[in-house]
Design a protein around this motif. Structure first.
Motif, PDB file in Angstrom:
ATOM      1  N   CYS A 306       0.828  -1.204   0.000  1.00  9.74           N
ATOM      2  CA  CYS A 306       0.000   0.000   0.000  1.00  9.74           C
ATOM      3  C   CYS A 306       0.864   1.256   0.000  1.00  9.74           C
ATOM      4  N   ILE A 307       1.875   1.313   0.859  1.00 13.87           N
ATOM      5  CA  ILE A 307       2.731   2.498   0.920  1.00 13.87           C
ATOM      6  C   ILE A 307       3.549   2.637  -0.358  1.00 13.87           C
ATOM      7  N   GLU A 308       4.001   1.525  -0.917  1.00  9.76           N
ATOM      8  CA  GLU A 308       4.735   1.595  -2.195  1.00  9.76           C
ATOM      9  C   GLU A 308       3.844   2.133  -3.305  1.00  9.76           C
ATOM     10  N   ALA A 309       2.582   1.746  -3.310  1.00 11.36           N
ATOM     11  CA  ALA A 309       1.653   2.271  -4.313  1.00 11.36           C
ATOM     12  C   ALA A 309       1.426   3.769  -4.123  1.00 11.36           C
ATOM     13  N   THR A 310       1.388   4.210  -2.876  1.00  9.91           N
ATOM     14  CA  THR A 310       1.246   5.637  -2.580  1.00  9.91           C
ATOM     15  C   THR A 310       2.458   6.415  -3.084  1.00  9.91           C
ATOM     16  N   VAL A 311       3.639   5.886  -2.809  1.00  9.42           N
ATOM     17  CA  VAL A 311       4.871   6.522  -3.284  1.00  9.42           C
ATOM     18  C   VAL A 311       4.874   6.628  -4.808  1.00  9.42           C
ATOM     19  N   LYS A 312       4.431   5.573  -5.467  1.00  9.22           N
ATOM     20  CA  LYS A 312       4.360   5.582  -6.927  1.00  9.22           C
ATOM     21  C   LYS A 312       3.453   6.693  -7.430  1.00  9.22           C
ATOM     22  N   ALA A 313       2.339   6.920  -6.731  1.00  9.01           N
ATOM     23  CA  ALA A 313       1.418   7.980  -7.134  1.00  9.01           C
ATOM     24  C   ALA A 313       2.075   9.348  -7.019  1.00  9.01           C
ATOM     25  N   PHE A 314       2.840   9.570  -5.949  1.00  7.72           N
ATOM     26  CA  PHE A 314       3.555  10.844  -5.822  1.00  7.72           C
ATOM     27  C   PHE A 314       4.608  10.994  -6.910  1.00  7.72           C
ATOM     28  N   ALA A 315       5.287   9.907  -7.246  1.00  6.34           N
ATOM     29  CA  ALA A 315       6.282   9.959  -8.324  1.00  6.34           C
ATOM     30  C   ALA A 315       5.625  10.298  -9.654  1.00  6.34           C
ATOM     31  N   GLU A 316       4.457   9.710  -9.924  1.00  8.08           N
ATOM     32  CA  GLU A 316       3.748   9.988 -11.167  1.00  8.08           C
ATOM     33  C   GLU A 316       3.229  11.426 -11.220  1.00  8.08           C
ATOM     34  N   ALA A 317       3.034  12.021 -10.053  1.00  8.75           N
ATOM     35  CA  ALA A 317       2.612  13.417  -9.992  1.00  8.75           C
ATOM     36  C   ALA A 317       3.784  14.376 -10.101  1.00  8.75           C
ATOM     37  N   GLY A 318       5.005  13.853 -10.188  1.00  9.03           N
ATOM     38  CA  GLY A 318       6.161  14.704 -10.442  1.00  9.03           C
ATOM     39  C   GLY A 318       7.155  14.835  -9.319  1.00  9.03           C
ATOM     40  N   ALA A 319       6.927  14.196  -8.176  1.00  9.45           N
ATOM     41  CA  ALA A 319       7.880  14.260  -7.073  1.00  9.45           C
ATOM     42  C   ALA A 319       9.134  13.460  -7.411  1.00  9.45           C
ATOM     43  N   ILE A 320      10.262  13.917  -6.928  1.00  9.06           N
ATOM     44  CA  ILE A 320      11.532  13.218  -7.079  1.00  9.06           C
ATOM     45  C   ILE A 320      11.714  12.331  -5.851  1.00  9.06           C
ATOM     46  N   ILE A 321      11.742  11.035  -6.066  1.00 11.16           N
ATOM     47  CA  ILE A 321      11.723  10.073  -4.966  1.00 11.16           C
ATOM     48  C   ILE A 321      13.115   9.489  -4.738  1.00 11.16           C
ATOM     49  N   GLU A 322      13.553   9.471  -3.479  1.00 12.04           N
ATOM     50  CA  GLU A 322      14.810   8.840  -3.101  1.00 12.04           C
ATOM     51  C   GLU A 322      14.618   8.061  -1.803  1.00 12.04           C
ATOM     52  N   GLU A 323      15.397   7.029  -1.641  1.00 10.59           N
ATOM     53  CA  GLU A 323      15.311   6.204  -0.444  1.00 10.59           C
ATOM     54  C   GLU A 323      15.956   6.902   0.752  1.00 10.59           C
ATOM     55  N   VAL A 324      15.332   6.761   1.912  1.00  6.31           N
ATOM     56  CA  VAL A 324      15.925   7.179   3.188  1.00  6.31           C
ATOM     57  C   VAL A 324      16.321   5.912   3.935  1.00  6.31           C
ATOM     58  N   PRO A 325      17.615   5.681   4.122  1.00  6.95           N
ATOM     59  CA  PRO A 325      18.030   4.466   4.834  1.00  6.95           C
ATOM     60  C   PRO A 325      17.516   4.461   6.273  1.00  6.95           C
ATOM     61  N   ALA A 326      17.282   3.270   6.811  1.00  5.87           N
ATOM     62  CA  ALA A 326      16.861   3.136   8.207  1.00  5.87           C
ATOM     63  C   ALA A 326      17.944   3.701   9.127  1.00  5.87           C
ATOM     64  N   PHE A 327      17.524   4.352  10.204  1.00  5.94           N
ATOM     65  CA  PHE A 327      18.515   4.953  11.096  1.00  5.94           C
ATOM     66  C   PHE A 327      18.256   4.684  12.576  1.00  5.94           C
ATOM     67  N   VAL A 328      17.077   4.178  12.943  1.00  5.59           N
ATOM     68  CA  VAL A 328      16.809   3.868  14.352  1.00  5.59           C
ATOM     69  C   VAL A 328      17.482   2.546  14.702  1.00  5.59           C
ATOM     70  N   THR A 329      18.259   2.553  15.773  1.00  5.35           N
ATOM     71  CA  THR A 329      19.033   1.368  16.156  1.00  5.35           C
ATOM     72  C   THR A 329      18.475   0.742  17.444  1.00  5.35           C
ATOM     73  N   ARG A 330      18.905  -0.479  17.702  1.00  2.00           N
ATOM     74  CA  ARG A 330      18.521  -1.162  18.929  1.00  2.00           C
ATOM     75  C   ARG A 330      18.975  -0.373  20.153  1.00  2.00           C
ATOM     76  N   GLU A 331      20.161   0.170  20.106  1.00  4.89           N
ATOM     77  CA  GLU A 331      20.677   0.934  21.231  1.00  4.89           C
ATOM     78  C   GLU A 331      19.806   2.153  21.516  1.00  4.89           C
ATOM     79  N   MET A 332      19.353   2.827  20.453  1.00 12.50           N
ATOM     80  CA  MET A 332      18.471   3.979  20.631  1.00 12.50           C
ATOM     81  C   MET A 332      17.161   3.583  21.299  1.00 12.50           C
ATOM     82  N   LEU A 333      16.520   2.550  20.766  1.00 13.73           N
ATOM     83  CA  LEU A 333      15.198   2.171  21.263  1.00 13.73           C
ATOM     84  C   LEU A 333      15.289   1.621  22.681  1.00 13.73           C
ATOM     85  N   ASP A 334      16.325   0.844  22.984  1.00 15.43           N
ATOM     86  CA  ASP A 334      16.489   0.310  24.331  1.00 15.43           C
ATOM     87  C   ASP A 334      16.812   1.424  25.322  1.00 15.43           C
ATOM     88  N   GLY A 335      17.582   2.406  24.887  1.00 21.88           N
ATOM     89  CA  GLY A 335      17.882   3.538  25.766  1.00 21.88           C
ATOM     90  C   GLY A 335      16.632   4.324  26.097  1.00 21.88           C
TER      91      GLY A 335
END
Length: 491
Positions: A306-335
């Motif tokens: 569902c979210i991938e289909a949403t992203v595709k719709a924004f891309a078709e509307a002209g948005a420039i799409i790039e990946e954001v790598p994951a950044f939340v770590t186990r140490e962060m969440l446990d802290g």
């Protein structure tokens, strides 16, 4: 209305500049036939043209509540007599031409936002029921502008669950499937918005508590920039925000909720922002996509699609799409978990044995995990919250907006405290949301579509710090792009 799945909602719009000026909830024939389903925008127009009145609308919403509440259990301190009295006063102001900005619009307010004369149990049976001496800032702003307050809404013990499970309130349920929970901690607010208990609802959010129930209940929820809406008591990462069926209704609320209040020493300087200007040109916007949280429960395949289909719709509307790598770590969440456990234990550990036994067992067991933490461990946990803050800003700084799922899963069984239901793993479902509380960035949940079983899927839209209006505009753009929605649940 006809039922539509996620991909069927993604009908590409011809215009790249999407207008949200007519985005209120409507039937195929125009304004919804039941007054309880009218948007705030429609109500203001209806009052001005004398097509309906605050008393008629309040009676319709009370009737909706009476039809649904035995199954949903979304409300606390429901007071129909006081609501009708306020509606009659509003009606008189409209007749005299002395109407206030939001006059006569029904609303609910989350239980932990104080309203004068009503106790604030914070979802737990362990607290004494002492009436609040004054309205907290969000309640005060809405009351000043003529909103008709119907009730408070339910929450779990101390606001520390993403469900409606509480030792004080009855178990709240999701209007789309009453065997499921509405999310939390703004549990009743999410259920009330989806069920049509009036157009306006306010929740609070310190790790996802607006966005998760908004996503699981298929409504719009805005976690504004930290300090944008004055709140009392203020706390690190904690915000209040609107939960509504439409983005425009949330924008109407933001005009009132953001007015200054000196009780919040952490609030932002007031800005008179163009909340109702919801147009945005999507073309050439740089939009990041964060499909992986980096930690916690694996992303459900239906949510991913569902979210991938949403992203595709924004891309078709002209948005420039790039990946954001994951950044939340186990140490962060446990802290963060360590710090919040010890914070909870300061409240629960201070109770006498009799009252401590009244706390929801899951929450009591979770908080007891903070009892033996050393000062160094608690400090290290708080420091990880700062590490999370810096990582979130660094990961998103090059984008106009970032899109992600709100949650890796859809609504789960009503009786569970969390998707895993294990106090040793309490936050495995908030990896997409919590970092943006720590970073102060505005973030919203807007419905992206539905699973095959008919459960809502939330799209999170994250903006740069303080760009609350931009997040509202992107949300309104998606609201227009996604096409006709499923009919709201009826009972």
């Amino acid at each position: 209305m006809a039922q539509h799945g996620c991909r069927e909602n993604l009908r590409r719009q011809g215009e790249l500049k999407v207008s949200a000026q007519s985005s209120s909830y409507r039937s195929n024939q125009g304004v919804a036939s039941d007054l309880a389903d009218w948007s705030g925008s429609d109500l203001l127009e209806g009052y001005a043209r004398k097509k309906t009145s605050p008393v008629e609308v309040t009676k319709a919403v009370i009737a909706r509540i009476e039809a649904c509440e035995s199954q949903l259990q979304a409300l606390y301190a429901f007071d129909p007599e006081a609501a009708l009295k306020a509606a009659k006063a509003s009606e008189q102001r409209w007749m005299r031409g002395e109407m206030l900005p939001l006059d006569g619009i029904p609303a609910t307010i989350k239980e932990n936002i104080a309203t004068k004369g009503t106790p604030v149990p914070l979802g737990t049976a362990a607290r004494p029921l002492i009436p609040a001496t004054e309205d907290a800032p969000p309640a005060a702003r809405l009351r000043e502008d003529g909103v008709v307050i119907l009730a408070k809404t339910t929450m779990p013990d101390y606001g520390m669950l993403s469900s409606g499970l509480s030792s004080f309130h009855p178990l709240s349920r999701n209007p789309w499937d009453v065997s499921k929970n509405p999310g939390g901690s703004s549990a009743g607010a999410g259920a009330a918005a989806a069920a049509g208990y009036g157009p306006f609802h306010i929740g609070t959010d310190i790790g996802g508590s607006i966005r998760l129930p908004a996503g699981w209940c298929g409504v719009f929820g805005l976690k504004p920039s930290f300090g944008r809406i004055p709140i009392d008591p203020a706390y690190y990462g904690r915000v209040a925000g609107p939960m509504t069926r439409t983005v425009r209704d949330a924008a109407l609320m933001m005009r009132s909720l953001t007015r200054p209040d000196m009780r919040d020493a952490m609030s932002l300087p007031f800005q008179d922002l163009p909340w109702l200007d919801l147009d945005i040109d999507i073309k050439r916007l740089k939009v990041g996509v964060m499909m992986e949280a980096g930690i916690g429960i694996a992303l459900d395949p239906e949510v991913r699609a569902c979210i991938e289909a949403t992203v595709k719709a924004f891309a078709e509307a002209g948005a420039i799409i790039e990946e954001v790598p994951a950044f939340v770590t186990r140490e962060m969440l446990d802290g963060l978990d360590d710090f919040w456990r010890q914070r909870a234990w300061m409240d629960i550990g201070a109770l006498n044995e009799e009252n401590r036994a009244l706390v929801l067992p899951y929450i009591r067991e979770w908080a007891e995990g903070g009892m033996s933490l050393t000062g160094a461990e608690v400090y290290a946990g708080m420091n990880q919250m700062m590490v999370m803050r810096n990582a979130a800003i660094a990961a998103t700084k090059d984008f106009d907006f970032v899109l992600s799922p709100v949650s890796p899963v859809v609504a789960y069984e009503a009786e569970l405290a969390s998707p895993i239901h294990d106090p040793d793993e309490p936050f495995e479902h908030i990896g997409y949301t919590v970092a943006f509380n720590m970073s102060d960035q505005p973030a919203a949940s807007v419905n992206a579509g539905f699973t095959k079983a008919g459960l809502p899927i939330g799209l999170q839209i994250i903006g740069r710090r303080y760009d609350d209006v931009g997040v509202m505009r992107m949300s309104a753009a998606w609201e227009a792009m996604r096409g006709e929605q499923k009919a709201w649940p009826k009972f």
